[in-house]
Design an enzyme around this catalytic site. Structure first.
Site, PDB file in Angstrom:
ATOM      1  N   ARG A 285       0.817  -1.223   0.000  1.00 57.86           N
ATOM      2  CA  ARG A 285       0.000   0.000   0.000  1.00 57.86           C
ATOM      3  C   ARG A 285       0.846   1.266   0.000  1.00 57.86           C
ATOM      4  O   ARG A 285       0.501   2.242  -0.615  1.00 57.86           O
ATOM      5  CB  ARG A 285      -0.930  -0.004   1.207  1.00 57.86           C
ATOM      6  CG  ARG A 285      -2.177  -0.810   0.948  1.00 57.86           C
ATOM      7  CD  ARG A 285      -3.178  -0.636   2.026  1.00 57.86           C
ATOM      8  NE  ARG A 285      -2.657  -1.028   3.331  1.00 57.86           N
ATOM      9  CZ  ARG A 285      -3.416  -1.321   4.372  1.00 57.86           C
ATOM     10  NH1 ARG A 285      -4.716  -1.253   4.262  1.00 57.86           N
ATOM     11  NH2 ARG A 285      -2.883  -1.664   5.511  1.00 57.86           N
TER      12      ARG A 285
ATOM     13  N   ASP B 141      -3.198  -1.076  -3.515  1.00 56.48           N
ATOM     14  CA  ASP B 141      -4.082  -1.671  -2.515  1.00 56.48           C
ATOM     15  C   ASP B 141      -4.795  -2.821  -3.220  1.00 56.48           C
ATOM     16  O   ASP B 141      -5.619  -2.593  -4.119  1.00 56.48           O
ATOM     17  CB  ASP B 141      -5.095  -0.614  -2.015  1.00 56.48           C
ATOM     18  CG  ASP B 141      -6.041  -1.195  -0.978  1.00 56.48           C
ATOM     19  OD1 ASP B 141      -6.121  -2.444  -0.890  1.00 56.48           O
ATOM     20  OD2 ASP B 141      -6.703  -0.424  -0.273  1.00 56.48           O
ATOM     21  N   VAL B 142      -4.463  -4.038  -2.828  1.00 56.49           N
ATOM     22  CA  VAL B 142      -5.000  -5.197  -3.558  1.00 56.49           C
ATOM     23  C   VAL B 142      -6.503  -5.355  -3.411  1.00 56.49           C
ATOM     24  O   VAL B 142      -7.124  -6.117  -4.151  1.00 56.49           O
ATOM     25  CB  VAL B 142      -4.311  -6.515  -3.127  1.00 56.49           C
ATOM     26  CG1 VAL B 142      -2.873  -6.562  -3.579  1.00 56.49           C
ATOM     27  CG2 VAL B 142      -4.426  -6.727  -1.629  1.00 56.49           C
TER      28      VAL B 142
ATOM     29  N   HIS C 140       1.562 -26.780  10.028  1.00 56.34           N
ATOM     30  CA  HIS C 140       2.860 -27.465   9.978  1.00 56.34           C
ATOM     31  C   HIS C 140       2.825 -28.873  10.579  1.00 56.34           C
ATOM     32  O   HIS C 140       3.234 -29.843   9.959  1.00 56.34           O
ATOM     33  CB  HIS C 140       3.913 -26.697  10.779  1.00 56.34           C
ATOM     34  CG  HIS C 140       4.129 -25.286  10.332  1.00 56.34           C
ATOM     35  ND1 HIS C 140       4.183 -24.910   9.029  1.00 56.34           N
ATOM     36  CD2 HIS C 140       4.357 -24.163  11.047  1.00 56.34           C
ATOM     37  CE1 HIS C 140       4.426 -23.616   8.950  1.00 56.34           C
ATOM     38  NE2 HIS C 140       4.528 -23.135  10.158  1.00 56.34           N
TER      39      HIS C 140
HETATM   40  P1  NDP Z   1       2.786  -8.235   7.922  1.00 55.89           P
HETATM   41  O1  NDP Z   1       1.629  -7.664   8.639  1.00 55.89           O
HETATM   42  O2  NDP Z   1       4.153  -7.995   8.434  1.00 55.89           O
HETATM   43  O3  NDP Z   1       2.773  -7.736   6.407  1.00 55.89           O
HETATM   44  C1  NDP Z   1       1.635  -7.723   5.619  1.00 55.89           C
HETATM   45  C2  NDP Z   1       1.846  -6.727   4.493  1.00 55.89           C
HETATM   46  O4  NDP Z   1       0.628  -6.626   3.776  1.00 55.89           O
HETATM   47  C3  NDP Z   1       2.194  -5.344   4.993  1.00 55.89           C
HETATM   48  O5  NDP Z   1       3.331  -4.895   4.294  1.00 55.89           O
HETATM   49  C4  NDP Z   1       0.961  -4.532   4.636  1.00 55.89           C
HETATM   50  O6  NDP Z   1       1.366  -3.251   4.259  1.00 55.89           O
HETATM   51  C5  NDP Z   1       0.435  -5.270   3.433  1.00 55.89           C
HETATM   52  N1  NDP Z   1      -0.990  -5.021   3.209  1.00 55.89           N
HETATM   53  C6  NDP Z   1      -2.001  -5.066   4.125  1.00 55.89           C
HETATM   54  N2  NDP Z   1      -3.167  -4.759   3.518  1.00 55.89           N
HETATM   55  C7  NDP Z   1      -2.876  -4.513   2.220  1.00 55.89           C
HETATM   56  C8  NDP Z   1      -3.645  -4.158   1.099  1.00 55.89           C
HETATM   57  N3  NDP Z   1      -4.969  -3.979   1.173  1.00 55.89           N
HETATM   58  N4  NDP Z   1      -3.026  -4.014  -0.083  1.00 55.89           N
HETATM   59  C9  NDP Z   1      -1.699  -4.185  -0.200  1.00 55.89           C
HETATM   60  N5  NDP Z   1      -0.898  -4.523   0.827  1.00 55.89           N
HETATM   61  C10 NDP Z   1      -1.483  -4.673   2.024  1.00 55.89           C
HETATM   62  O7  NDP Z   1       2.484  -9.780   7.791  1.00 55.89           O
HETATM   63  P2  NDP Z   1       3.536 -10.945   7.536  1.00 55.89           P
HETATM   64  O8  NDP Z   1       4.474 -10.533   6.479  1.00 55.89           O
HETATM   65  O9  NDP Z   1       4.096 -11.389   8.821  1.00 55.89           O
HETATM   66  O10 NDP Z   1       2.594 -12.132   7.045  1.00 55.89           O
HETATM   67  C11 NDP Z   1       2.030 -12.189   5.748  1.00 55.89           C
HETATM   68  C12 NDP Z   1       1.403 -13.552   5.563  1.00 55.89           C
HETATM   69  O11 NDP Z   1       2.411 -14.537   5.693  1.00 55.89           O
HETATM   70  C13 NDP Z   1       0.345 -13.907   6.592  1.00 55.89           C
HETATM   71  O12 NDP Z   1      -0.635 -14.697   5.982  1.00 55.89           O
HETATM   72  C14 NDP Z   1       1.100 -14.738   7.607  1.00 55.89           C
HETATM   73  O13 NDP Z   1       0.260 -15.634   8.281  1.00 55.89           O
HETATM   74  C15 NDP Z   1       2.050 -15.479   6.681  1.00 55.89           C
HETATM   75  N6  NDP Z   1       3.246 -15.968   7.351  1.00 55.89           N
HETATM   76  C16 NDP Z   1       4.086 -15.115   7.991  1.00 55.89           C
HETATM   77  C17 NDP Z   1       5.220 -15.584   8.604  1.00 55.89           C
HETATM   78  C18 NDP Z   1       6.169 -14.669   9.281  1.00 55.89           C
HETATM   79  O14 NDP Z   1       7.098 -15.171   9.940  1.00 55.89           O
HETATM   80  N7  NDP Z   1       6.012 -13.377   9.170  1.00 55.89           N
HETATM   81  C19 NDP Z   1       5.559 -17.038   8.589  1.00 55.89           C
HETATM   82  C20 NDP Z   1       4.639 -17.839   7.832  1.00 55.89           C
HETATM   83  C21 NDP Z   1       3.529 -17.310   7.257  1.00 55.89           C
HETATM   84  P3  NDP Z   1       0.685  -1.922   4.828  1.00 55.89           P
HETATM   85  O15 NDP Z   1      -0.138  -2.272   6.029  1.00 55.89           O
HETATM   86  O16 NDP Z   1       1.831  -1.032   5.085  1.00 55.89           O
HETATM   87  O17 NDP Z   1      -0.127  -1.513   3.687  1.00 55.89           O
END
Ligand code: NDP
Length: 461
Positions: A48, A87-88, A230
């Site tokens: 975003r 924004d997806v 897992h």
């Molecule tokens: P975060 O909350 O750290 O990151 C999520 C990202 O999504 C942020 O950068 C956020 O950006 C972005 N986002 C949120 N809403 C939107 C939107 N509408 N459009 C575009 N971008 C958006 O989560 P994680 O990276 O930790 O996790 C992501 C996925 O991976 C989850 O499903 C989690 O369960 C999975 N996962 C994570 C692990 C980990 O260790 N982190 C391990 C295994 C799985 P912003 O809010 O700035 O827009």
């Protein structure tokens, strides 16, 4: 704009500013590219806000490792990458973004699950290019009903063979080590049954505490974060029947058949599950504050950081053998493993004194290691039996688990993906436990950070 298809795939990471991308996806990709200099990929980050092209390029460059790749090749990847603000959940913008990518395209949803669901929903009814693959993170849905809805939605968008549900515990090394140990050794298969096995433990204990992940973890907890995905998958690999071939269909069929036979022990989640939450202590060499005091945690939610569930695989091979799944944070040691404990011998000659130490086979995951505990004769008294451990390191893969997962997705190989029916079975198995916990039927025990978890019950090792 009409989609362009080239030989070079595009990996489009949605949610590229998040923790998963920085900590796991990009480093994994780095190991993949370092070990395979001929592999070409365009990496596009999107999110975003909060990042510009320069920040993103730095992130990608830092993740790339030299390995067998020349500096020019690394520059080539960094130069071709860009960050797209998106924004997806804006369906039109998302659809245009997908169309604008050079294909074939892997859309990697590194997003909160609800955002992934909303983004996919927005694509419904819109034309979608036919060279796109969807890579979806765990947890897949937040309960059985939402996993079913998500599967139905995905089926409306793309065929199942273009959906990759990721579980990095199913990294190639884990899968192959378990299958190799079980099926490439004549001595294993005849004893891999309820007649010879007393219990099975599938464990993922970690010394790490919350590490700033309250936003996700406090609404998931150990049961959903670790056991639901897992550990059930590792359990299925460790207990399924023998595959005739090592291909995706064969493996997924055997996994789902095993999961379909699996139930909470005695059908009673009240006595067959335990939950706990860490209090302040010292784990992994660091001072740890109590989970309830971690930033972003709402203690009133009662989220567990330790979960244990006893299951039974009700089939000819395993009926009557308890299978313990257990995972906890801020524990005294890191241990990810499957341990198979064998029944005592039917008869031990009376001349041997003392008790007979149990025979146990442990397949360790990260680090990959195998060990066998055997009863042997003590050196100073041959009539006394003691436990001896034979162990071997299986060697670390050059690829991080996410490198293995990404390599397969980019190649269109489904061996390591979680098929839709498998994801649903994992939720189905644990639904009675989730419901019992939500209804307050199982108390939230406390354990000190750095300990072995809540006080040892009669079922624990
Ligand atoms: P975060 O909350 O750290 O990151 C999520 C990202 O999504 C942020 O950068 C956020 O950006 C972005 N986002 C949120 N809403 C939107 C939107 N509408 N459009 C575009 N971008 C958006 O989560 P994680 O990276 O930790 O996790 C992501 C996925 O991976 C989850 O499903 C989690 O369960 C999975 N996962 C994570 C692990 C980990 O260790 N982190 C391990 C295994 C799985 P912003 O809010 O700035 O827009």
């Amino acid at each position: 704009m009409s989609p362009t298809t080239t030989d070079r795939p595009t990996l489009a990471i949605l949610g590229a500013g998040g923790d998963l991308t920085e900590r796991l996806l990009l480093p994994g990709l780095g190991t993949l590219l370092a070990t395979d200099p001929d592999r070409d990929v365009t990496v596009i980050g999107s999110g975003r806000s909060g990042m510009d092209d320069g920040d993103w390029r730095d992130l990608v460059r830092n993740a790339l490792r030299a390995g067998d790749r020349s500096p020019e090749q690394i520059d080539g990847i960094v130069d071709s990458t860009r960050f797209v603000e998106l924004d997806v959940t804006d369906a039109e913008a998302f659809s245009d973004f997908i169309d604008g990518l050079d294909g074939p395209v892997v859309l990697y949803f590194a997003l909160p699950p609800a955002v992934t669901a909303a983004a996919c929903e927005g694509l419904r009814g819109r034309p979608l290019r036919d060279d796109v693959r969807f890579a979806l993170e765990k947890p897949f849905g937040d309960d059985l009903a939402s996993a079913r809805r998500m599967n139905a939605l995905l089926t409306d968008l793309v065929p199942e063979d273009r959906v990759y549900r990721v579980d990095h515990f199913l990294g190639e090394a884990t899968v192959l080590n378990i299958l190799g140990m079980r099926f490439a050794n004549r001595i294993m298969e005849p004893v891999w049954t309820a007649e010879h096995v007393e219990r099975i433990d599938v464990v993922a204990d970690e010394t790490l505490a919350l590490e700033g992940r309250a936003g996700y973890y406090d609404s998931a907890g150990a049961l959903v974060d670790m056991l639901q995905s897992h550990l059930l998958l590792v359990m299925a690999l460790a207990t399924m029947d023998a595959p005739a071939r090592l291909d995706a269909t064969e493996l997924h069929d055997l996994i789902v058949t095993t999961l379909r036979a699996t139930r909470v022990w005695d059908g009673d989640p009240l006595v067959s599950s335990r939950r706990g939450r860490y209090t302040a202590g010292r784990a992994g060499g660091r001072d740890v504050v109590s989970y309830a005091d971690e930033d972003g945690v709402d203690p009133a939610r009662g989220t567990e950081t330790f979960a244990e569930v006893v299951l039974e695989i009700r089939n000819q091979r395993w009926a009557g053998v308890p299978v313990f799944l257990r995972s906890g944070k801020a524990l005294g040691e890191d241990s990810m493993r499957v341990t198979v404990a064998f029944r005592p011998p039917r008869h031990v000659p009376g001349a041997f004194s003392g008790s007979v130490p149990p025979t146990r086979l442990t397949i360790g995951i990260a680090p990959d290691r195998v060990s066998l505990d055997l009863a042997t004769n003590a050196a100073d008294d041959r009539f006394t039996l003691e436990s001896t451990r034979l162990s071997a390191d299986l060697g670390d893969s050059e690829l991080l688990p996410y490198g293995e997962v990404l390599g397969r997705i980019l190649d269109g190989d489904r061996l390591l993906t979680v098929r839709g029916d498998v994801a649903e079975e994992c939720w189905r198995i644990l639904t009675p436990v989730i419901e019992a916990w939500e209804a307050g039927g199982v108390p939230l025990e406390e354990y000190e950070a750095g300990s072995d978890g809540p006080a040892v019950g009669d079922r624990r090792e």
